[in-house]
Design a protein around this motif. Structure first.
Motif, PDB file in Angstrom:
ATOM      1  N   GLN A  52       0.068   5.995   6.118  1.00 34.42           N
ATOM      2  CA  GLN A  52       1.399   5.552   6.548  1.00 34.42           C
ATOM      3  C   GLN A  52       1.406   4.050   6.800  1.00 34.42           C
ATOM      4  N   THR A  55       1.259   2.298   3.538  1.00 35.62           N
ATOM      5  CA  THR A  55       2.550   2.436   2.853  1.00 35.62           C
ATOM      6  C   THR A  55       3.576   1.483   3.458  1.00 35.62           C
ATOM      7  N   LYS A  56       3.618   1.440   4.795  1.00 36.19           N
ATOM      8  CA  LYS A  56       4.555   0.518   5.460  1.00 36.19           C
ATOM      9  C   LYS A  56       4.234  -0.923   5.103  1.00 36.19           C
ATOM     10  N   ASP A  58       2.723  -2.002   2.447  1.00 35.55           N
ATOM     11  CA  ASP A  58       3.085  -2.203   1.044  1.00 35.55           C
ATOM     12  C   ASP A  58       4.586  -2.365   0.888  1.00 35.55           C
ATOM     13  N   GLU A  59       5.351  -1.535   1.594  1.00 35.87           N
ATOM     14  CA  GLU A  59       6.808  -1.656   1.532  1.00 35.87           C
ATOM     15  C   GLU A  59       7.263  -3.000   2.090  1.00 35.87           C
TER      16      GLU A  59
END
Length: 137
Positions: A52, A55-56, A58-59
């Motif tokens: 997570q 992912t955060k 990367d976003e």
């Protein structure tokens, strides 16, 4: 090799029963299995948190990249518009200079024509005055 031969000699009452020993062994196995299961669950949750978090991150990087890309595109478009405006302004100035030069050339032609006309008239007067002087003089 019996249990009794390994340690001090126990009386019949003190010697553990096979069923109790098997129960304890089973409980230890279950406790170990529960501990391993708990560790696995903790590791899985830590992995999920890492996923997570990655992912955060990367976003966030993607959003930042898109934001910077939009800024660069806007800047490029603004520079292009400014360049186009400069070209239009330059073209307009060039045309204005061409018109001004043509007008100046036309005025110069007109002045030269007037000068030549004035010169011819003056020359003609001088010649007539000279002729009159020779005839009458």
């Amino acid at each position: 090799a019996s249990l009794a031969s390994r340690g001090p000699k126990l009386s019949k009452e003190e010697e553990p029963s096979t069923a109790t020993t098997q129960k304890e062994a089973q409980m230890q196995k279950e406790e170990k299995a529960a501990a391993v299961k708990h560790e696995a669950a903790e590791a899985y949750h830590a992995y999920q948190k890492d996923v997570q978090s990655a992912t955060k991150a990367d976003e966030a990087r993607q959003r930042l990249f898109e934001k910077q890309r939009r800024k660069e595109m806007e800047k490029a478009e603004e520079e292009h518009r400014a360049h186009e405006e400069d070209l239009q302004e330059g073209t307009a100035k060039l045309k204005a200079w061409q018109v001004a030069l043509e007008q100046e050339a036309n005025r110069e032609k007109a002045r030269k024509k007037q000068w030549l006309e004035a010169f011819r008239k003056a020359k003609s007067r001088l010649e007539r005055a000279d002729e009159a002087k020779h005839r009458g003089g």
